[in-house]
Each structure stands twice: as structure tokens, then as C-alpha cells.
Design a protein around this motif. Structure first.
Motif, PDB file in Angstrom:
ATOM      1  N   GLY B  62       0.837  -1.195   0.000  1.00 56.18           N
ATOM      2  CA  GLY B  62       0.000   0.000   0.000  1.00 56.18           C
ATOM      3  C   GLY B  62       0.870   1.243   0.000  1.00 56.18           C
ATOM      4  N   THR B  63       0.247   2.353   0.280  1.00 54.02           N
ATOM      5  CA  THR B  63       0.974   3.620   0.255  1.00 54.02           C
ATOM      6  C   THR B  63       1.505   3.952   1.640  1.00 54.02           C
ATOM      7  N   TRP B  64       2.776   4.239   1.688  1.00 51.67           N
ATOM      8  CA  TRP B  64       3.421   4.636   2.941  1.00 51.67           C
ATOM      9  C   TRP B  64       3.815   6.106   2.850  1.00 51.67           C
ATOM     10  N   ASN B  65       3.554   6.841   3.912  1.00 51.08           N
ATOM     11  CA  ASN B  65       4.028   8.219   4.027  1.00 51.08           C
ATOM     12  C   ASN B  65       5.201   8.251   4.982  1.00 51.08           C
ATOM     13  N   TYR B  66       6.075   9.224   4.781  1.00 44.62           N
ATOM     14  CA  TYR B  66       7.164   9.333   5.746  1.00 44.62           C
ATOM     15  C   TYR B  66       7.504  10.785   6.003  1.00 44.62           C
ATOM     16  N   ARG B  67       8.156  10.986   7.132  1.00 38.23           N
ATOM     17  CA  ARG B  67       8.576  12.328   7.520  1.00 38.23           C
ATOM     18  C   ARG B  67       9.877  12.205   8.291  1.00 38.23           C
ATOM     19  N   VAL B  68      10.857  13.011   7.893  1.00 32.23           N
ATOM     20  CA  VAL B  68      12.189  12.940   8.490  1.00 32.23           C
ATOM     21  C   VAL B  68      12.292  13.902   9.668  1.00 32.23           C
ATOM     22  N   SER B  69      12.876  13.411  10.767  1.00 32.15           N
ATOM     23  CA  SER B  69      13.302  14.306  11.861  1.00 32.15           C
ATOM     24  C   SER B  69      14.810  14.187  11.944  1.00 32.15           C
ATOM     25  N   SER B  70      15.494  15.319  12.049  1.00 28.86           N
ATOM     26  CA  SER B  70      16.950  15.236  12.097  1.00 28.86           C
ATOM     27  C   SER B  70      17.510  16.391  12.899  1.00 28.86           C
ATOM     28  N   SER B  71      18.686  16.161  13.483  1.00 30.56           N
ATOM     29  CA  SER B  71      19.396  17.258  14.142  1.00 30.56           C
ATOM     30  C   SER B  71      20.083  18.147  13.102  1.00 30.56           C
ATOM     31  N   HIS B  72      20.097  17.687  11.846  1.00 29.69           N
ATOM     32  CA  HIS B  72      20.663  18.527  10.794  1.00 29.69           C
ATOM     33  C   HIS B  72      19.530  19.235  10.054  1.00 29.69           C
ATOM     34  N   PRO B  73      19.562  20.576  10.035  1.00 31.77           N
ATOM     35  CA  PRO B  73      18.415  21.335   9.496  1.00 31.77           C
ATOM     36  C   PRO B  73      18.157  21.064   8.015  1.00 31.77           C
ATOM     37  N   ARG B  74      19.182  20.668   7.273  1.00 30.55           N
ATOM     38  CA  ARG B  74      19.035  20.472   5.831  1.00 30.55           C
ATOM     39  C   ARG B  74      18.010  19.389   5.494  1.00 30.55           C
ATOM     40  N   ILE B  75      17.898  18.398   6.356  1.00 28.91           N
ATOM     41  CA  ILE B  75      16.983  17.302   6.017  1.00 28.91           C
ATOM     42  C   ILE B  75      15.798  17.201   6.965  1.00 28.91           C
ATOM     43  N   HIS B  76      15.838  17.949   8.041  1.00 34.49           N
ATOM     44  CA  HIS B  76      14.744  17.895   8.999  1.00 34.49           C
ATOM     45  C   HIS B  76      13.445  18.318   8.335  1.00 34.49           C
ATOM     46  N   GLY B  77      12.421  17.538   8.525  1.00 35.73           N
ATOM     47  CA  GLY B  77      11.105  17.913   8.025  1.00 35.73           C
ATOM     48  C   GLY B  77      10.784  17.413   6.632  1.00 35.73           C
ATOM     49  N   ILE B  78      11.730  16.786   5.958  1.00 38.17           N
ATOM     50  CA  ILE B  78      11.444  16.256   4.622  1.00 38.17           C
ATOM     51  C   ILE B  78      10.316  15.237   4.716  1.00 38.17           C
ATOM     52  N   GLU B  79       9.393  15.293   3.778  1.00 36.95           N
ATOM     53  CA  GLU B  79       8.281  14.358   3.765  1.00 36.95           C
ATOM     54  C   GLU B  79       8.191  13.698   2.402  1.00 36.95           C
TER      55      GLU B  79
END
Lengths: 486, 486
Positions: B62-79
Motif C-alpha cells: 500500500g501507500t506509505w508516508n514518511y517524515r524525516v526528523s533530524s538534528s541537521h536542518p538540511r533534512i529535517h522535516g522532509i516528507e
């Protein structure tokens, strides 16, 4: 002076009370024998007709005095003396406990018991009994476990019957066919004692089992009074044979009618009535007896686990501080029960484990053959492959002193005397070599022992410190280190 | 939609943070994957240069969603999201615990683990590794125990050295030669994960040992912070491979620096950071771990006694209520240590005992040969006689459902399902026959199994009630009863 006899022989007094009494087995006859400071109180026994006998086996040479006490006035108060000449006891006994690590003969020599088991051999026909004695004479065994009472158990000589009825019974029957436990069968015991005497002639200890659960006649569930009368009779008749050991019961806990307390009291009673102070133990089924009890001279044990057996020997020695006879570690054979279908390799492994850990073992064979005679029950002939390996073990042990457990590393099974000799046993492991550290002080000769193929190789270099012993990568190897100068 | 992939495959996200940082292994990257009501929190890892990766193995299509949390601002919040198409998991995994009696694959099939042990195979040269994989492919084994850290232990390929230095190390060295445990060696782990992936291709579970005591580099005595950083890295890099099992430690109690409490906390930590929820256990030296701890999915046990090993399996199942993998019951071989010099007969006996009692076992081989490659350490080729018997056992078991211990008499070793099938194993006993009572209701077909000679005979009559099974009077026999209609 009635009779001249030698030390460790049997001095037998015969008394005729001159009348047939109704309760001859309840006539008390006790003879006090004395020599210097030593006194022995020996029971007499009824031998049929109007005859009572007393048998005494003196352990000291010299003049012995005696005095009879009896509930029958005709013999009460009789006194006498006899001279006993010196004679060194041979391997026939008597055997005593030396310490927790072993047994000793009266002449000071170490006695190394190598047992076997023929529970009902004394109840077989004369030809089978003679076969048994011939087999024993040529065997490594010097102790045999045997029952007084006949045995009701598979396997019989007739495959259509559960077991064989014996030819003779230890008690008399009443006219209605029921047993009279107050009347012992004198003929039965005459035959039985002949078996004990035949064993003595070939220097084999008779480890006499007084009670057992393989019973359909009620002999295992008599009253305390009946048990005690029977014990008095057996002790009086047989106790003078210096090859006698008492095994109070086989699988005591399988006799449902009797508690551990019962056996404990009966054991004390046995010790108290036995003026010859023979060795006494008791053999278990599922539950170990409390071998710390004072009447028990040594541990006589059966395995309680399907797998672990003689591996517990050194633990038992430490626990009870008495020598351990592992009288039942399973048997070589092919019957359905797990205790009786070990291959010879596994049986010999258990034997080696037992001795290397400082114990002593009993053999048994349960092969179902065409003659349906199982050595463990009937005696007869041995057909297994373990007996020759036990002979070999006996030779190896005969050249060493006592073995005490030595632990050099977690996976060693080793017995010996530290600084003198070490006997390592590797069981079914098959190492190509083994590094053994036996200290920096001494050099040791190294013998590689193939316990299955019965071969000994001497390594052509000595070891000292951390020494490497090369092995053939086969199971059932042992390694003997002996200090160079010994 | 970034990528289309199938269920149980690996969905890999790659992020470039655009700069080289000083402490890349302390940059936190966590991705929350969600599908319907299911959420998985998956750690990312540093893969060298400016690259971070996240690997996720979806168990649902099926369809999976994802969201990144990171201590590095460049990738934090990517969905993002991706579609995962349906695919039945094969024998490669993932494996889960079904109940205390076993394991299950995602497709609902029972997974019957048959393990082996090649602790350091991943640290060998490529030719040896290829030999190992070829051997495994043709073997009965579907799980292999293997260490992340290199192993410092006898026996090495060079007989003059204690052991071999590995080609690669899991950590970076500082310029002074000391280890920097805060910097993992990305190349090392790329190579290591290739081994895990190669195993997956041949449907073999990688039972990955995270810590062990065979250490000269200090990898077994890092700080808690260093242990946790290392665990995060391994879990992030390897956890998405569906054939991964975690073995927190080998012989945990032989690592003197670390207490049972340490391992308990570290086990909880491992469970908490592993979004894939792989199987976790811990393997003992002399002391059993408390396998009732909630983070432990199954018992992974080594023998603690010289004699008793897999005989304890049914007891362990009852005690912990979890499946029992007897991962070390000794090895077939000829090295000096008792754990590594079993003859094949005894080793196969332990294997049968293990499975008939409802457990699962791991094989190992420690033959010292001219090439000095020991399967248990290096991998390579198998030369023992047990492996073909284990293949045979696997065939026998493959035709049956799960085995649960059944006790019909004191000396039975029997597993099965009452009223349906019974597998009796007679070990080194050599009975001529056995009377088996399996109730009056059903008739059973009888197969006589010679576990050593790998032959099966069908008895030409059925049994019911008290049935007699005739046997050849040889050791290593088993008997299988199957209800007539099954």
C-alpha cells in the motif's frame, strides 16, 4: 577347646535342645564371644528338627571364650572356648570401609570393588548356577548383587510367562496355601548359603539384597515383627561368611508399603543385631536415601536420571563422606527399558566415569537372547562387550593407588593423587590433542589409553609444565600421567 | 511517489546534507513511516562523505508516508510517500515468534530454524566467503550465527599465530593507532551488509552477534554511550534486511566488564530503536540470562554442563514460555576443548533430542584440518558426518507439524501432537522392541527411523492400544507414529 580353626573361618556351634518346639524361630539364642578386650554378640538360628546353630567368624587369632544366652533353658548358660590360629585374610574379605575413598581388606590391602548383578541367580537350577559361578570365576568381578527373596519381574525363561516361579521359597506355606511369615524355610536357606559359600571360594563378595519390590508373594509387605524375625535369621545364618555385604533393600522407595523411616529403623536394627558388623547400605529407585545415617557404611546408588549417572560420583563422595558404589548405572543390553538397553560403549563410558571420579561400579547385562537367560537376573553366561573392557579398566586401576577427583580445568574428568599420578578420561570426546598443566616441578611419563580397544601407548617424551598430549581423535580415550620417578 | 517497491524489500532513502560534519555518527536522523494505522520509526545512518541513508522494509503493501526528523536542518522535516506492491514473503523472512513452540513467516507458514555457526565468516577473504556461501546453499541450514566484530581466539589459519587479524575493522583508528569508537568504519559495514544480503538471497537468516568476548581491541569494553552509538548504527544499516536476527551478545557473562543489568538495559535500548522489531536474544556462557525479560523474543542458549545439553529444552520452553533455540550444544570436531570435540554420533544425538523436545538447534563444526579453516569460525567447507544427518532430520520434521514434548513413560523422549503424531527418539539406547501405549481410540502407522544410517522402514502392521514396535537393537533409532487417517 572344642575346635581349632583359623582366623576369618567360620566357627560353628551346634546345640540340640532335645525337643521340637512350636515356635523355633522365636527361640532366642545369643552367644557372647570374647577375646582380650574384644566382644562380639552373635545370634544363633534354628536349623530344623531340634537343632540350633551359631556361626562366628573371628577376626582375631588367639583364644576366644563364649557364653550362650537363650530363652530355651536347655542351652542357656553353656560356656566354652576355642583357639583360633592366625591366617591372613585374602581377597574374600572381610571388607571394611577405609575412608570416603575406598575399602580395605583385613590384611591392610586396598579392596577395589568391581561389581556385577545377578539378582536371582541363587534361585535358578543347579546347572545355571554352576554356569554363573564359572562365568564369575573368569570375570573381573569381585562382588555380586543377589536377592534373598525370589524375584517377580519380566523377563522369564518361558516367554509366555511374566517370570518364573522359584523352586524354593524362604517361608513355609500353611495348609491353605497362604504364607506363614513366622516360619522360615530352613531348606531354602541351606541352599542359599551354599551359593554364598561358593562365592567365597572364588573370592567374590556377596552383596545380599534383603528386601526388594519385585514381589507377588507378600515378602515385601510383611509386618515389622516379621521383617525383624527374617533379618535375625538371615544375619545369624549368613553373617559369619566374611564375603557378605548387606543391601537392606533394592529400590527401597518402590516398596509402597514402607516409608523411609521404616527403612531407617530397620537399618539400625540390622546394624545392632549383626555381631560381625558387615558392610550395610540401601539401594534407591527414584529417591536417594539419606546416606549420612550412621548405620550406612557406604553409598549404594542407582541413577535417577536418563542421562546423568556416574558423573555425580565425586559429588556424592563429598556429600556423604563415604565410599560410593554406583551399583546401578544402567546395564548393557537390548531390552525395552532405558535402564537395560545401553550399548557397550556407553556402559563402559559410565564405568570409567565412575572410577576416575573416585567411585566404584557394578556391571549388569540385559541381553535378550534365544535362551532367555538375562545375566542381570538369572546369571548364566556373559555375552556383552563391556566385560572385557571392565577387565582392562581393572588392570589399569590395579597399578595405581586410590583415585580422588582432581579438577584442573572445567572440562577435565580426572582422578588421581596430585603430584604423583593423574588419570584423565575423555569420554566420547575425540580431541586431537590436549594441553595439560600439571605444575612446573615434576616430569611425568604419559600413557595414552584406548579404553575401548584396550590398548596402551607410552608417549616417547615426558611432560612438565604445560605439556601437550597427542591423541588419536577417537572417542573413549584416557591419559595417565605418572611422575617420572614412580 | 519516489520509488515503487514490493513488500519485504528495502526502501532506501538517500539524503545529502551538503557538508562534511565533524561528528557524522552523532547526527540524528529518524524517519517516521506510516501506512493506515501502522507507524514505524526507523533510524538513518551515515554512509560517508555528505550522505545519510534510511532503510525501511515495509511489511504491508500500500501507500506509505514518511517524515524525516533530524538534528541537521538540511533534512529535517522532509516528507514523502511511496507505494509498496504486494509480495508474499518467502523463507528469507521476516521470521516472528508464533508461540512458545515456534516461529512463523509473514506468509503464515511455519519457520523451522536449523542453525549453524560461522562466527567470523564475514571477516574472511572473498574466496573463503564464497566457499561459505556455496556450502550454506547446499546445506540444510537456514540460519547462521555470525559476529559483527572480528574474533580474537584460537584457532588461526596460520598455526604460529593465535588468531588472524581481520582485513577491516568496525571502527576508525586515530593517528596514534588507538581506536576512535565514536567513528564507525563505513567501508567495514558496507562489506558486512553485503554478507547479510548474500545470505538473504539464499534464504538464510543472519543471526547477528552484536557483542562478544573474543576481543583484543577493546570492542567488548566500550562505554555505554559508545555501545549505544554502535547499536544505532548497526540497527539502522542492517535492520531493514528481513533475514536479520539480533543476538545481543555471545557468552554475555564472559565479558567481565559488563553486568547482567548492563545487558538488560542495552537489550531494551536495542528493542526500542529497532523500528523493524527483529527477533532479539542473548547467548550465555556459564550463566543463563533471564529470558523472561520482555525485550527477549526467544531463548538462545548454550549448554552449561559437560553432559546434559539439549535434554533441558522442554524444561526451558516451560520455564520461559518462548521458543528455544539451542544455539550451542557443542560442536562436531576434534579440538582439545570439550565443547568442540564431539563425535558426529553424539552431536546428532543432541540435535535429535533438541527437536523432539520441541526446540531448535544450531550446528557447528570444529575439525582441525590441514587448511586450518574451522567452519565454526571461518566458514569454508563442511567435512563432518553430522550435516547429512541434520538434513535427514529436517526432512523428517518437514512432514510433521510442530513437536511438543509428550511424556508417556519415564524413559520416553517423545514430541508430537497427542492423538495425531508421536515422534519417539531412543538416543544411544538399543532396545530390541518397545511397547508403546497410545490409547485405545486410534490406529497408527509406524515408521522406524534409523537416524544415523538415514533410513526409514514402515512397519507392516498398524498399532492401537498397547502396541509393540520391533527395533533393530542398534542405537540412534526413532519411531514415528502417525494416525492412520493423516
Amino acid at each position: 577347646m572344642d575346635l581349632c580353626l583359623t582366623q576369618h573361618g567360620i566357627y560353628e556351634l551346634t546345640f540340640d535342645i532335645g525337643e521340637v518346639v512350636n515356635d523355633p524361630f522365636d527361640v532366642s539364642v545369643t552367644v557372647e564371644f570374647s577375646h582380650m578386650n574384644e566382644q562380639r554378640r552373635i545370634l544363633g538360628f534354628y536349623d530344623g528338627g531340634t537343632i540350633f546353630k551359631v556361626r562366628f567368624c573371628p577376626e582375631q587369632a588367639g583364644t576366644w571364650n563364649y557364653r550362650v544366652s537363650s530363652s530355651h533353658p536347655r542351652i542357656h548358660g553353656i560356656e566354652g572356648k576355642f583357639h583360633c590360629s592366625e591366617c591372613h585374610a585374602d581377597a574374600g574379605g572381610p571388607v571394611r570401609v577405609s575412608d570416603k575413598n575406598g575399602f580395605i581388606l583385613h590384611n591392610g590391602e586396598r579392596f577395589l570393588p568391581i561389581g556385577t548383578t545377578c539378582y536371582a541367580w541363587a534361585h535358578q537350577d543347579s546347572v545355571t548356577r554352576q554356569h554363573t559361578l564359572n562365568t564369575l570365576r573368569q570375570s573381573p568381578f569381585n562382588k555380586v548383587r543377589m536377592c534373598v527373596f525370589p524375584k517377580w519381574y519380566p523377563f522369564s525363561k518361558d516367554e509366555h510367562r511374566y517370570t518364573d516361579e522359584p523352586r524354593y521359597y524362604p517361608f513355609e506355606r500353611r495348609s491353605d496355601g497362604t504364607w506363614d511369615f513366622s516360619r522360615l524355610n530352613v531348606d531354602f536357606f541351606r541352599r542359599f548359603e551354599e551359593c554364598v559359600e561358593q562365592l567365597l571360594r572364588i573370592s567374590i563378595q556377596a552383596d545380599i539384597i534383603l528386601f526388594h519390590p519385585y514381589d507377588k508373594w507378600g515378602f515385601s509387605s510383611m509386618s515389622v515383627e516379621e521383617d525383624e524375625r527374617y533379618l535375625r535369621y538371615v544375619v545369624a545364618r549368613l553373617g559369619a561368611y566374611r564375603n557378605v555385604w548387606w543391601s537392606l533393600a533394592n529400590e527401597w522407595d518402590f516398596i509402597a508399603e514402607k516409608s523411609e523411616q521404616h527403612w531407617d529403623r530397620l537399618g539400625e536394627y540390622l546394624r545392632d543385631i549383626d555381631g560381625h558388623q558387615r558392610l550395610i547400605s540401601i539401594h534407591n529407585g527414584h529417591k536417594l536415601f539419606d546416606y549420612s545415617r550412621s548405620w550406612i557404611t557406604h553409598v549404594s546408588v542407582q541413577r535417577r536420571d536418563l542421562y546423568l549417572t556416574t558423573e555425580e560420583v565425586d559429588g556424592l563422595i563429598d556429600r556423604y563422606g563415604k565410599p560410593v558404589m554406583y551399583d546401578e548405572m544402567g546395564y548393557e543390553g537390548n531390552i525395552p527399558y532405558a535402564w537395560g538397553n545401553l550399548p557397550p560403549q556407553e556402559f563402559v563410558r559410565r564405568f570409567w566415569e565412575c572410577y576416575v571420579r573416585g567411585g566404584f561400579g557394578s556391571h549388569g547385562e540385559t541381553y535378550l537372547g534365544v535362551d532367555r537367560l538375562l545375566w542381570w537376573c538369572h546369571g548364566g553366561n556373559l555375552r556383552g562387550e563391556s566385560v572385557s573392557r571392565i577387565q582392562f579398566l581393572k588392570q589399569v586401576l590395579g597399578e595405581l593407588g586410590p583415585l580422588r577427583k582432581i579438577r584442573l580445568s572445567w572440562d577435565d574428568v580426572c582422578g588421581g593423587k596430585e603430584g604423583e599420578y593423574y588419570l584423565f578420561y575423555f569420554g566420547n570426546s575425540q580431541p586431537l590433542f590436549r594441553d595439560i598443566y600439571v605444575g612446573e616441578v615434576n616430569e611425568y611419563r604419559v600413557k595414552i589409553i584406548d579404553t575401548w580397544n584396550m590398548e596402551i601407548y607410552e608417549q616417547d617424551y615426558l611432560i612438565k609444565g604445560d605439556g601437550r598430549v597427542n591423541l588419536p581423535g577417537r572417542p573413549y580415550m584416557a591419559v595417565l600421567l605418572i611422575r617420572r620417578d614412580l
